[in-house]
Design a protein around this motif. Structure first.
Motif, PDB file in Angstrom:
ATOM      1  N   MET A   1       0.648  -0.909   0.000  1.00  0.00           N
ATOM      2  CA  MET A   1      -0.365  -0.082  -0.307  1.00  0.00           C
ATOM      3  C   MET A   1       1.153   1.094   0.038  1.00  0.00           C
ATOM      4  O   MET A   1       1.763   1.632   0.823  1.00  0.00           O
ATOM      5  CB  MET A   1      -1.066  -0.161   1.224  1.00  0.00           C
ATOM      6  N   THR A   2       0.936   1.961  -0.873  1.00  0.00           N
ATOM      7  CA  THR A   2       1.478   3.757  -1.383  1.00  0.00           C
ATOM      8  C   THR A   2       1.425   4.521   0.538  1.00  0.00           C
ATOM      9  O   THR A   2       0.178   4.369   1.017  1.00  0.00           O
ATOM     10  CB  THR A   2       1.062   4.518  -1.894  1.00  0.00           C
TER      11      THR A   2
ATOM     12  N   ARG B   1       5.411  10.148   2.751  1.00  0.00           N
ATOM     13  CA  ARG B   1       6.857  10.348   2.150  1.00  0.00           C
ATOM     14  C   ARG B   1       7.908  10.881   2.213  1.00  0.00           C
ATOM     15  O   ARG B   1       7.417  12.186   1.390  1.00  0.00           O
ATOM     16  CB  ARG B   1       6.733   9.094   1.275  1.00  0.00           C
TER      17      ARG B   1
ATOM     18  N   ALA C   1       8.525   7.401   6.159  1.00  0.00           N
ATOM     19  CA  ALA C   1       7.002   6.998   5.443  1.00  0.00           C
ATOM     20  C   ALA C   1       6.240   6.993   6.922  1.00  0.00           C
ATOM     21  O   ALA C   1       6.157   6.024   7.402  1.00  0.00           O
ATOM     22  CB  ALA C   1       7.626   5.165   5.054  1.00  0.00           C
TER      23      ALA C   1
ATOM     24  N   GLN D   1      -1.023   4.466   5.845  1.00  0.00           N
ATOM     25  CA  GLN D   1      -1.940   5.233   5.696  1.00  0.00           C
ATOM     26  C   GLN D   1      -2.934   5.347   7.431  1.00  0.00           C
ATOM     27  O   GLN D   1      -2.694   3.909   8.018  1.00  0.00           O
ATOM     28  CB  GLN D   1      -2.743   4.847   4.576  1.00  0.00           C
TER      29      GLN D   1
ATOM     30  N   GLU E   1       5.645  13.808  -0.133  1.00  0.00           N
ATOM     31  CA  GLU E   1       5.060  12.698  -1.118  1.00  0.00           C
ATOM     32  C   GLU E   1       3.904  12.278  -0.166  1.00  0.00           C
ATOM     33  O   GLU E   1       3.755  12.467   1.243  1.00  0.00           O
ATOM     34  CB  GLU E   1       5.291  11.493  -1.627  1.00  0.00           C
TER      35      GLU E   1
ATOM     36  N   GLU F   1       0.188  10.145  -0.250  1.00  0.00           N
ATOM     37  CA  GLU F   1      -0.048   8.767  -0.888  1.00  0.00           C
ATOM     38  C   GLU F   1       0.445   9.136  -3.114  1.00  0.00           C
ATOM     39  O   GLU F   1      -0.402   8.684  -3.439  1.00  0.00           O
ATOM     40  CB  GLU F   1      -1.759   9.551  -1.425  1.00  0.00           C
ATOM     41  N   GLY F   2       1.544   8.796  -3.219  1.00  0.00           N
ATOM     42  CA  GLY F   2       2.562   8.845  -4.186  1.00  0.00           C
ATOM     43  C   GLY F   2       2.819   9.778  -4.823  1.00  0.00           C
ATOM     44  O   GLY F   2       3.504  10.074  -6.365  1.00  0.00           O
ATOM     45  N   THR F   3       2.502  11.059  -4.694  1.00  0.00           N
ATOM     46  CA  THR F   3       2.317  12.695  -5.403  1.00  0.00           C
ATOM     47  C   THR F   3       3.163  13.076  -4.618  1.00  0.00           C
ATOM     48  O   THR F   3       2.983  13.713  -3.733  1.00  0.00           O
ATOM     49  CB  THR F   3       0.394  12.554  -5.708  1.00  0.00           C
TER      50      THR F   3
END
Length: 318
Positions: A1-2, A6, A37, A40, A73, A75-77
């Motif tokens: 899971m992302t 991060r 990291a 969630q 980042e 949720e990966g963005t």
């Protein structure tokens, strides 16, 4: 899971400018590069003495300060400091002093409406419905909406601050000493509310506090900061039951406990590092009972050498 959040080599240095005729002076490094990291749904407690970099780190995460190096980042963005709206929709700040964090010239309705207008472009009918929903979520009466911040108690004002953060529909909340200004009984109410919101809405918290008992009670993991560096990271029960860094143990020994006589764990002559002239090697070595020659020359890295939680120390305790 992302991961929800991060951080990669995130740091902050404040420039000092130039002397009148000399070269530019080196800046003050408030936060050394941090890589971290946060999964969630986790509550990450962040602890450390005043001046250790907790608030500077928090302000970078919400876009109030631009990092000197590194990336953030969600949720990966990757977040871009050039667009504050991106931060507002994804991550929000709940401040320590609830009343002073609210605009005294605006009603509560105007305060809660701001993120609904600016971030989500809602019309009046949609705003009215959403505000009613948010107020029900934080157990506040709707007749509070046309009052001003000074008319509320600290606990009510903190609920309003939480409601404002929820209005942005962010998934991550930075809780900067959210209960330290409140009475103990009100602290419990706000902490219970935060736990309920986390479960119902799937939120992720970064919980900053000096109160180790509160941090231990609410956190899944704990990050310990010292002199701008991350020196210990692990599950809350592991960090508080068996701290591996001497600084973490010092914090635990300094916390007041009912029935235990208050005593200073360090001598009065203890000196904190000078941020304008940072020491070489380990910044904690002058206060550490286990310091050796290597501590004066090499900066310890945050590593998990023996299968336990990571610690930045040349002589970690078991």
């Amino acid at each position: 899971m992302t991961p929800a959040l991060r951080l990669s080599d995130l740091s902050k240095t404040f420039p000092l400018g130039r002397t009148l005729f000399g070269p530019e002076r080196p800046g003050v490094r408030a936060v050394h590069p941090i890589t971290l990291a946060v999964p969630q749904g986790e509550t990450l407690g962040i602890v450390g003495e005043s001046g250790c970099g907790k608030s500077t780190l928090a302000r970078m995460l919400v876009g109030l300060l631009e990092p000197t190096t590194g990336t953030i980042e969600i949720e990966g963005t990757a977040l871009d400091n050039a667009d504050p709206a991106i931060f507002g929709k994804r991550i929000q700040y709940v401040f320590q002093d609830p009343i002073s964090s609210l605009n005294p010239r605006k009603t509560i309705r105007q305060i809660i409406e701001a993120p609904l207008k600016l971030l989500h472009g809602m019309d009046k009918a949609a705003r009215t419905a959403r505000i009613a929903e948010i107020f029900a979520t934080v157990s506040l009466r709707e007749d509070f909406l046309d009052r001003y911040p000074h008319e509320f108690s600290g606990g009510q004002a903190q609920r309003i601050g939480i409601a404002r953060a929820l209005a942005a529909e962010a998934r991550i909340l930075i809780l900067d000493e959210p209960v330290s200004a409140l009475d103990v009984s009100v602290q419990a109410q706000v902490l219970n509310l935060l736990a309920d919101l986390k479960g119902r809405l799937g939120l992720t918290y970064l919980f900053i506090s000096h109160d180790l008992a509160v941090v231990e009670a609410v956190s899944d993991r704990v990050a310990v900061l010292y002199f701008g560096s991350l020196v210990e990271l692990g599950r809350a029960e592991d960090v508080f039951r068996a701290p591996r860094h001497p600084y973490t143990k010092l914090l635990a020994d300094s916390a007041p406990v009912v029935g235990r006589v208050l005593s200073a764990p360090e001598g009065h002559e203890t000196e904190l590092p000078d941020p304008l002239n940072p020491p070489k090697g380990c910044a904690f070595r002058a206060r550490c009972p286990f310091a050796s020659n290597i501590c004066a020359t090499e900066v310890p890295e945050l590593t998990d050498r023996d299968g336990k939680h990571p610690v930045a120390c040349h002589h970690p305790t078991d």
